[in-house]
Enzyme design. Structure first.
Site, PDB file in Angstrom:
ATOM      1  N   CYS A   1      43.956  40.877  43.078  1.00  8.56           N
ATOM      2  CA  CYS A   1      43.459  42.244  43.242  1.00  8.56           C
ATOM      3  C   CYS A   1      42.911  42.470  44.638  1.00  8.56           C
ATOM      4  O   CYS A   1      42.350  43.532  44.925  1.00  8.56           O
ATOM      5  CB  CYS A   1      42.386  42.551  42.195  1.00  8.56           C
ATOM      6  SG  CYS A   1      40.932  41.476  42.302  1.00  8.56           S
TER       7      CYS A   1
ATOM      8  N   GLU B   1      47.342  45.621  43.929  1.00  5.91           N
ATOM      9  CA  GLU B   1      47.479  44.430  43.094  1.00  5.91           C
ATOM     10  C   GLU B   1      48.801  43.768  43.451  1.00  5.91           C
ATOM     11  O   GLU B   1      49.835  44.437  43.536  1.00  5.91           O
ATOM     12  CB  GLU B   1      47.476  44.827  41.620  1.00  5.91           C
ATOM     13  CG  GLU B   1      47.305  43.687  40.662  1.00  5.91           C
ATOM     14  CD  GLU B   1      45.896  43.580  40.115  1.00  5.91           C
ATOM     15  OE1 GLU B   1      45.664  42.699  39.285  1.00  5.91           O
ATOM     16  OE2 GLU B   1      45.024  44.372  40.521  1.00  5.91           O
TER      17      GLU B   1
END
Length: 362
Positions: free
Chosen positions: A320, A354
């Site tokens: 992330c 992501e």
């Protein structure tokens, strides 16, 4: 995120900007073609939270722009959230404004939903919640067909359940998940399904075993368990460990176990630095691990965990934070080669990205 950032006609442009940023940032690596998995351009989040702004006799949903936390702006609709949340928003607000027991000292409302419209609404207060509140919340639960949670200092009162039941489809097969309020779950269900498809198609070794660190509620573990002989997963959150165990049982997964350990602790266990009571009944020497999946927080992998995962033939890294991913890959790529690299647009109209990376030992 402010509502004025949500411009579906600009979605492809902002997605390309993310792609361009990642391609440039990771240009030092020998990357394969970056795979891009886009999001719906509106109504994609399965959860949302709002401040409740009281002005005179009326209450409103409110949000704040970054750096302007004393200047709320009123929110009437929120196209980031899925359509079910948008449908519930005016109904809940009407109930708040028509019932002073629900309204009094309420300062935040949070929605958690599933693709089947199972719903938990959390109401957070600056007051103690009593039986009168519970009665009003029960009526509200019936009105909205939703589970209601009341929170205040040292209090959590649940009307119904404190979780939703989600169904995610991977390679045309449904998987069932318990997703608990206030615990981590992927917010963009459509992109989550694409991530799971990608992972299931990326790693498979039926004759050997699979390790997953930071497994959460078993989001990846459940479908990936079918690709391996045995699965061992770790997670530090007690709530998530309980949900993962529940989700294994719900999906008839019999070859997977989850232990409550941090990645640092598990790395110590793998290196026999010390023994852990939480591994009682699990003999690590009986596992023949070929593949590891890591899905760390924004800080990325610590040095010891990084060294430990480099022993595996195949590494799947879900990130992330591209910045810490880059730092980890600088060292991992000394022993492994990147064979797949994907961008998953979990958070449209924001700078968040992501990534998924599959690495194979050189």
């Amino acid at each position: 995120m402010s509502v004025d950032q949500i411009q579906p006609n600009q979605y492809q442009t902002q997605l390309y900007e993310k792609y361009d940023r990642i391609k440039s940032q990771f240009s030092d690596f020998d990357l394969p073609e970056i795979e891009v998995y886009e999001s719906p351009d509106a109504f994609y989040r399965m959860r949302a939270e709002f401040k409740i702004w009281h002005e005179g006799d009326a209450s409103h949903y409110a949000m704040y722009k970054p750096g302007e936390y004393r200047k709320p702006f009123i929110v009437d609709e929120f196209p980031v959230a899925n359509k079910h949340i948008n449908n519930l928003m005016p109904l809940l607000l009407d109930a708040i404004n028509s019932n002073n027991i629900i309204r009094n000292r309420l300062f935040q409302a949070e929605f958690l939903t599933s693709q089947t419209n199972d719903t938990v609404i959390t109401l957070i207060y600056h007051k103690a919640l009593d039986e009168e509140w519970q009665e009003a919340a029960t009526d509200l639960s019936d009105l909205l067909n939703a589970n209601i949670i009341g929170r205040s200092k040292k209090q959590k009162l649940v009307i119904g359940r404190d979780y939703v039941e989600e169904t995610l489809t991977v390679e045309n097969k449904p998987y069932y998940y318990q997703q608990v309020e206030a615990s981590f779950t992927q917010p963009n269900a459509a992109v989550c399904e694409k991530m799971l498809d990608w992972a299931v198609n990326s790693i498979k070794d039926k004759n050997r075993d699979f390790l997953e660190l930071y497994c959460g509620n078993g989001n990846f573990t459940v479908p990936l368990s079918l690709n391996f002989r045995q699965v061992l997963a770790t997670e530090i959150s007690k709530t998530s460990v309980k949900s993962a165990t529940h989700n294994f049982e719900k999906n008839n997964i019999e070859n997977a176990k989850v232990v409550r350990m941090s990645s640092e602790e598990f790395s110590d266990a793998m290196d026999s630095v010390r023994e852990f009571r939480r591994l009682e009944g699990i003999n690590l020497t009986e596992y023949d691990f070929s593949t590891v999946l890591v899905d760390p927080p924004r800080a990325g992998l610590d040095e010891h965990t990084e060294q430990m995962v480099c022993r595996f033939d195949t590494i799947l890294y879900i990130s992330c934070n591209p910045d810490t991913l880059y730092k980890n890959l600088e060292r991992i790529c000394a022993s492994h080669k990147i064979i797949r690299f994907a961008l998953f647009d979990q958070f449209p109209y924001t700078s968040h990205i992501e990534c998924g990376v599959v690495l194979s030992k050189r």
